[in-house]
Design a protein around this motif. Structure first.
Motif, PDB file in Angstrom:
ATOM      1  N   ILE A  31       0.814  -1.219   0.000  1.00  0.00           N
ATOM      2  CA  ILE A  31       0.000   0.000   0.000  1.00  0.00           C
ATOM      3  C   ILE A  31       0.851   1.274   0.000  1.00  0.00           C
ATOM      4  CG2 ILE A  31      -1.753   1.310   1.262  1.00  0.00           C
ATOM      5  CD1 ILE A  31      -2.822  -1.343   2.334  1.00  0.00           C
ATOM      6  N   ILE A  32       1.605   1.495   1.074  1.00  0.00           N
ATOM      7  CA  ILE A  32       2.305   2.774   1.231  1.00  0.00           C
ATOM      8  C   ILE A  32       3.379   2.971   0.161  1.00  0.00           C
ATOM      9  CG2 ILE A  32       3.720   4.176   2.774  1.00  0.00           C
ATOM     10  CD1 ILE A  32       2.316   2.836   5.124  1.00  0.00           C
ATOM     11  N   GLY A  33       4.239   1.969  -0.028  1.00  0.00           N
ATOM     12  CA  GLY A  33       5.314   2.079  -1.003  1.00  0.00           C
ATOM     13  C   GLY A  33       4.815   2.352  -2.419  1.00  0.00           C
ATOM     14  N   PRO A  34       3.845   1.552  -2.931  1.00  0.00           N
ATOM     15  CA  PRO A  34       3.332   1.819  -4.277  1.00  0.00           C
ATOM     16  C   PRO A  34       2.669   3.186  -4.425  1.00  0.00           C
ATOM     17  CG  PRO A  34       2.807  -0.418  -3.619  1.00  0.00           C
ATOM     18  CD  PRO A  34       3.372   0.257  -2.408  1.00  0.00           C
ATOM     19  N   ILE A  35       1.988   3.657  -3.379  1.00  0.00           N
ATOM     20  CA  ILE A  35       1.360   4.981  -3.465  1.00  0.00           C
ATOM     21  C   ILE A  35       2.427   6.064  -3.593  1.00  0.00           C
ATOM     22  CG2 ILE A  35       0.058   6.716  -2.173  1.00  0.00           C
ATOM     23  CD1 ILE A  35      -1.653   4.440  -1.053  1.00  0.00           C
ATOM     24  N   ILE A  36       3.460   5.988  -2.755  1.00  0.00           N
ATOM     25  CA  ILE A  36       4.564   6.953  -2.849  1.00  0.00           C
ATOM     26  C   ILE A  36       5.228   6.854  -4.220  1.00  0.00           C
ATOM     27  CG2 ILE A  36       6.851   7.546  -1.949  1.00  0.00           C
ATOM     28  CD1 ILE A  36       5.837   6.679   0.820  1.00  0.00           C
ATOM     29  N   GLY A  37       5.465   5.619  -4.677  1.00  0.00           N
ATOM     30  CA  GLY A  37       6.089   5.407  -5.978  1.00  0.00           C
ATOM     31  C   GLY A  37       5.254   5.956  -7.114  1.00  0.00           C
ATOM     32  N   PHE A  38       3.940   5.862  -6.987  1.00  0.00           N
ATOM     33  CA  PHE A  38       3.034   6.370  -8.025  1.00  0.00           C
ATOM     34  C   PHE A  38       3.246   7.861  -8.244  1.00  0.00           C
ATOM     35  CE2 PHE A  38      -0.956   8.293  -9.359  1.00  0.00           C
ATOM     36  CZ  PHE A  38      -1.330   7.500 -10.434  1.00  0.00           C
ATOM     37  N   PHE A  39       3.332   8.623  -7.162  1.00  0.00           N
ATOM     38  CA  PHE A  39       3.484  10.067  -7.289  1.00  0.00           C
ATOM     39  C   PHE A  39       4.891  10.438  -7.744  1.00  0.00           C
ATOM     40  CE2 PHE A  39      -0.260   9.839  -4.514  1.00  0.00           C
ATOM     41  CZ  PHE A  39      -1.106  10.721  -5.192  1.00  0.00           C
ATOM     42  N   ILE A  40       5.886   9.665  -7.319  1.00  0.00           N
ATOM     43  CA  ILE A  40       7.248   9.922  -7.794  1.00  0.00           C
ATOM     44  C   ILE A  40       7.356   9.619  -9.284  1.00  0.00           C
ATOM     45  CG2 ILE A  40       9.657   9.179  -7.602  1.00  0.00           C
ATOM     46  CD1 ILE A  40       9.188   8.680  -4.652  1.00  0.00           C
ATOM     47  N   ALA A  41       6.602   8.604  -9.745  1.00  0.00           N
ATOM     48  CA  ALA A  41       6.680   8.179 -11.149  1.00  0.00           C
ATOM     49  C   ALA A  41       5.931   9.096 -12.103  1.00  0.00           C
ATOM     50  CB  ALA A  41       6.128   6.751 -11.276  1.00  0.00           C
ATOM     51  N   LEU A  42       5.028   9.920 -11.593  1.00  0.00           N
ATOM     52  CA  LEU A  42       4.201  10.774 -12.460  1.00  0.00           C
ATOM     53  C   LEU A  42       5.015  11.613 -13.458  1.00  0.00           C
ATOM     54  CD1 LEU A  42       1.210  12.112 -10.328  1.00  0.00           C
ATOM     55  CD2 LEU A  42       1.106  11.019 -12.580  1.00  0.00           C
ATOM     56  N   PRO A  43       6.096  12.279 -13.027  1.00  0.00           N
ATOM     57  CA  PRO A  43       6.850  13.094 -13.999  1.00  0.00           C
ATOM     58  C   PRO A  43       7.515  12.273 -15.104  1.00  0.00           C
ATOM     59  CG  PRO A  43       7.365  13.727 -11.732  1.00  0.00           C
ATOM     60  CD  PRO A  43       6.604  12.451 -11.664  1.00  0.00           C
TER      61      PRO A  43
END
Length: 312
Positions: A31-43
């Protein structure tokens, strides 16, 4: 040699700690790791949040999703398998540094660790072929169908993520597929779970094999369960004999890293063997590799046994 590194002060019952560890790791990894990764991956994706979320659901139809997927996977591993265990250890008034010892980490055991993992690949190829072609009994046909579909989906995704377009993608893959899992999974399954099992059972062999079973089961790839189980046991014994988690991490990294590099070389046409093949090595190679693996493991064991006697 090995000492229970989590048993130096009063703690919760091992079962309680195991439940806490699995919950914290699961929360961080799923949950937490993928959510953080999602926002980092956006750019790194040509689209907004909704487009990225949709592309993640159909990665094979979206070639531009590869780098964002690497980022999300890397964050999941880092948060779930490194940060979460670190938080658990702080709660226990310990730190990740307690697992890593500089004494006894000479070039000989480091070299033996790397060589034995590479040689063991030929031995494990027998179990890879057998497990990949395993047929479940009639009463478990529905489970077999589900497991096959999941295995095929995972294989397609792995193939997509390991089709390297450049040396830069290879280096990124090594970081995400080899470095982070080697560090994180060894901290969780050998450093935490194996130690807690030992604290509860006082039987190191039960602890190593149960931790290896959990290590293999958590990947949810049942047609690779046995070879991954054997790898987990190998990492567990290297940790047990040496008392240093760094050697288990090195073994894990070599196993993953060699596979990634060999796959890249195969794609470039400089390596003729397809590491994704599920066929076993020739019998004579397996026999020779088995003898060499046993000999090197015995040498590794004796190295630390003799060192312990000398220090005593």
């Amino acid at each position: 040699m090995f000492e229970n590194q989590l048993g130096s002060r009063p703690q919760n019952h091992p079962v309680i700690n195991l439940i806490i560890i699995l919950l914290m790791v699961g929360l961080g990894f799923v949950i937490i790791g993928p959510i953080i990764g999602f926002f980092i991956a956006l750019p790194f994706y040509d689209g907004g949040m909704i487009e990225l979320a949709e592309a993640i659901q159909r990665p094979l139809d979206n070639p531009g999703i590869k780098i964002p997927l690497y980022i999300i996977q890397g964050c999941a591993t880092f948060i779930g398998l490194i940060v979460a265990p670190a938080i658990f250890l702080v709660r226990e008034q310990r730190s990740l540094g307690d697992f890593f010892r500089t004494e006894g980490l000479a070039w000989v055991p480091v070299l033996v660790t790397g060589v034995v993992v590479i040689i063991f690949m030929a031995v494990n190829s027998i179990f890879i072929e057998w497990n990949a072609n395993f047929d479940f009994p009639d009463f478990a046909r529905e489970f077999e169908t589900w497991a096959r579909e999941r295995e095929d989906t995972a294989a397609d995704l792995t193939r997509f993520l390991t089709e390297f377009d450049s040396a830069g993608e290879l280096l990124l893959a090594l970081a995400i597929i080899a470095v982070l899992p080697a560090v994180g999974e060894e901290i969780v399954f050998r450093g935490l779970i194996q130690n807690e099992l030992y604290r509860g059972t006082r039987n190191i062999h039960v602890s190593i094999w149960v931790a290896a079973i959990l290590f293999s089961a958590i990947h949810f790839q049942f047609f690779g369960f046995v070879p991954r189980l054997l790898l987990g046991a190998l990492f567990g014994y290297l940790y047990y004999w040496s008392g240093n988690l760094a050697l288990a991490i090195l073994a894990h990294f070599v196993n993953n890293g060699v596979s990634v590099v060999a796959l890249y070389m195969y794609q470039q046409g400089t390596f003729t063997f397809d590491v994704e093949s599920q066929e076993s090595a020739p019998v004579n190679v397996v026999i020779l590799s088995s003898v060499l693996t046993a000999g090197l493991l015995y040498y590794f064991y004796k190295y630390y046994q003799d060192r312990k006697i000398a220090l005593d």
